[in-house]
Design an enzyme around this catalytic site. Structure first.
Site, mmCIF file in Angstrom:
data_model
loop_
_atom_site.group_PDB
_atom_site.id
_atom_site.type_symbol
_atom_site.label_atom_id
_atom_site.label_comp_id
_atom_site.label_asym_id
_atom_site.label_seq_id
_atom_site.Cartn_x
_atom_site.Cartn_y
_atom_site.Cartn_z
ATOM 1 N N TYR A 272 4.851 5.405 -9.660
ATOM 2 C CA TYR A 272 5.852 6.062 -8.832
ATOM 3 C C TYR A 272 7.196 5.338 -8.880
ATOM 4 C CZ TYR A 272 8.895 6.859 -4.999
ATOM 5 O OH TYR A 272 10.039 7.082 -4.299
ATOM 6 N N GLU B 204 12.890 1.355 -2.873
ATOM 7 C CA GLU B 204 11.643 2.009 -3.272
ATOM 8 C C GLU B 204 10.433 1.128 -2.992
ATOM 9 O OE1 GLU B 204 11.286 4.963 -3.820
ATOM 10 O OE2 GLU B 204 13.286 5.682 -4.337
ATOM 11 N N TRP C 266 20.555 3.450 1.009
ATOM 12 C CA TRP C 266 20.448 3.068 -0.402
ATOM 13 C C TRP C 266 20.929 4.189 -1.320
ATOM 14 C CZ3 TRP C 266 16.675 2.725 3.297
ATOM 15 C CH2 TRP C 266 15.859 3.851 3.445
ATOM 16 N N ARG C 267 21.381 5.289 -0.762
ATOM 17 C CA ARG C 267 21.788 6.412 -1.598
ATOM 18 C C ARG C 267 23.291 6.475 -1.777
ATOM 19 N NH1 ARG C 267 18.581 11.862 0.247
ATOM 20 N NH2 ARG C 267 16.536 11.253 -0.549
ATOM 21 N N CYS D 217 8.859 20.668 4.043
ATOM 22 C CA CYS D 217 7.458 20.878 3.651
ATOM 23 C C CYS D 217 6.604 19.752 4.239
ATOM 24 C CB CYS D 217 7.356 20.925 2.128
ATOM 25 S SG CYS D 217 5.788 21.562 1.508
ATOM 26 N N LEU E 252 6.967 -5.882 8.063
ATOM 27 C CA LEU E 252 6.972 -4.652 7.261
ATOM 28 C C LEU E 252 5.592 -4.305 6.725
ATOM 29 C CD1 LEU E 252 9.769 -3.918 4.628
ATOM 30 C CD2 LEU E 252 8.973 -2.536 6.539
ATOM 31 N N GLY E 253 4.714 -5.304 6.594
ATOM 32 C CA GLY E 253 3.358 -5.031 6.129
ATOM 33 C C GLY E 253 3.200 -5.049 4.610
ATOM 34 N N ASP F 34 5.619 11.180 -5.391
ATOM 35 C CA ASP F 34 5.168 10.385 -4.249
ATOM 36 C C ASP F 34 4.344 11.309 -3.338
ATOM 37 O OD1 ASP F 34 7.027 12.017 -3.081
ATOM 38 O OD2 ASP F 34 7.791 10.485 -1.734
ATOM 39 N N CYS G 187 12.977 26.893 3.598
ATOM 40 C CA CYS G 187 12.661 26.274 2.301
ATOM 41 C C CYS G 187 13.234 27.086 1.138
ATOM 42 C CB CYS G 187 11.147 26.142 2.135
ATOM 43 S SG CYS G 187 10.673 25.428 0.536
#
Length: 390
Positions: free
Chosen positions: A144, A61, A39-40, A214, A104-105, A162, A224
């Site tokens: 969010y 999302e 999706w990016r 992280c 998917l729930g 998130d 990082c």
DNA sequence: AAGACGTGGCA
DNA sequence: TTGCCAAGTCT
């Protein structure tokens, strides 16, 4: 624990807090390490002036709420292939959307997804409102998701918080207040860091950082870009954050399920009511699920010879654990489906909105009964076969 | 405000 | 194996 810092602490000399992290440091890391996701659009495409498609960002999302990237990817491809635009999704039958979402729930997401698509199509001329405040009024879009769509698809400089970002920020600033109460404070700490020029990529970058560097356990601080600005890291206490409220234990409930199979392979199914647990999804007939095994009070759907299946089906929901005793029966071709139920032909099983629990119950009674129809992918079929044989 | 609401993967 | 958890929202 960093030995040098431990020594410093043991000498009673608390080190001064590090400077706050810089968006530029994270974004230059992101330029090199951004995850490529379906999706990016990548950093290169963005530099070329390309914009993310709000429909695809919204869909991803919503699917990603409390759900892993790995689980979402095939569903995202299925949905965008079948319904390429929000207008296409708006005109889809709700039962088709529920069936496509099956597995998917959190099925209220699918109901809200469909309702949201219709609202966008009918009340917003088919275009998502381009800011977080208006997005958050739509069904299924909360704090969010509205921020994520606004930042990623519309370049609104808003803090996107998130679970990943909660972890990153709570470590960077050593937030001692437990989640979820700490959420507002975390958003306030993040907002000043959001850059005006690349807010969408900054949102993606903070989430990538939390997902790949992280991490909840054994964070890779050595890699990082913000390690020098992270109080938890400088104290050697990364895994102490985020602080979370204690969780309650899961009660156990029990119930009965009746799997009726006609001699031609058709299964007896019905629709679950309303908006509650597995709301609107398809199920096999059965008892209520309660703390006691009161399933004895329930009448099987057909007055025939039911056979109890050896063993039980267990399934863990978010707030309880379910133990299901499954019964099965072979039914003659000419037996009609009782009121509120229907016979689902074998070939239609993949099109039914069956949650994973129901597939487990059916499989326990008749192994192979929910096997997907042969696809164009012999590799996938072979993999499924191997799994079964194991 | 706190509880309802799924699922599969992983240590 | 068992528990924890993964890009939250709604009521």
């Amino acid at each position: 624990m960093n030995p040098t810092l431990a020594e410093a602490r043991s000498r009673g000399k608390p080190s001064p807090p590090p400077p706050p992290p810089k968006a530029a440091d994270l974004l230059s890391w992101y330029d090199r390490h951004a995850r490529a996701l379906p999706w990016r659009i990548g950093p290169a495409a963005r530099r070329a002036g390309e914009r993310a498609d709000p429909y695809r960002i919204w869909l991803s999302e919503v699917m990603l709420q409390q759900t892993t990237v790995k689980a979402v990817a095939p569903y995202f491809l299925k949905f965008t292939t079948r319904w390429p635009t929000v207008g296409d999704l708006a005109t889809a039958a709700e039962t088709d959307v529920m069936a496509a979402w099956a597995g998917l729930g959190y099925y209220s997401r699918a109901r809200n997804l469909h309702a949201c698509a219709r609202t966008v199509a009918e009340q917003h001329g088919g275009a998502f409102p381009p800011n977080a405040a208006d997005l958050s009024t739509l069904p299924g879009i909360g704090a969010y998701t509205s921020a994520a769509i606004a930042a990623i698809a519309f370049d609104e400089p808003i803090a996107v918080v998130d679970g990943n970002v909660e972890r990153v920020i709570s470590r960077v600033f050593e937030v001692g207040e437990p989640l979820p109460a700490a959420k507002a404070g975390i958003r306030a700490l993040l907002q000043p860091l959001v850059p005006q020029d690349r807010p969408g990529e900054f949102a993606e970058a903070t989430m990538d950082l939390g997902a790949t560097i992280c991490t909840p356990r054994k964070p890779a601080c050595i890699l990082c870009p913000w390690s020098a600005n992270c109080r938890a890291h400088l104290a050697g206490e990364e895994e102490a954050y985020p602080v979370k409220a204690a969780k309650k234990e899961r009660p156990v409930r029990r119930g009965l399920a009746f799997v009726a199979r006609r001699t031609d392979g058709a299964l007896l199914l019905r629709r679950r009511e309303g908006r509650g647990l597995l709301g609107g999804m398809t199920e096999v007939p059965g008892s209520d699920w309660t703390a006691r095994s009161d399933g004895e009070a329930v009448q099987p759907p057909l007055g025939v010879d039911w056979q109890e299946v050896a063993g039980t089906v267990e399934h863990t929901f978010t707030h309880f654990h379910l133990i299901l005793t499954v019964h099965r029966a072979e039914i003659d071709r000419d037996v009609p489906a009782p009121d509120g139920t229907w016979w689902s032909p074998v070939a239609d099983t993949p099109d039914e909105a069956l949650p994973s629990l129901m597939k487990k119950a059916i499989e326990a009674a008749y192994p192979g009964a929910t096997r997907p129809r042969p696809s164009q992918s012999p590799l996938a079929d072979r993999a499924a076969t191997n799994r079964k044989a194991k």
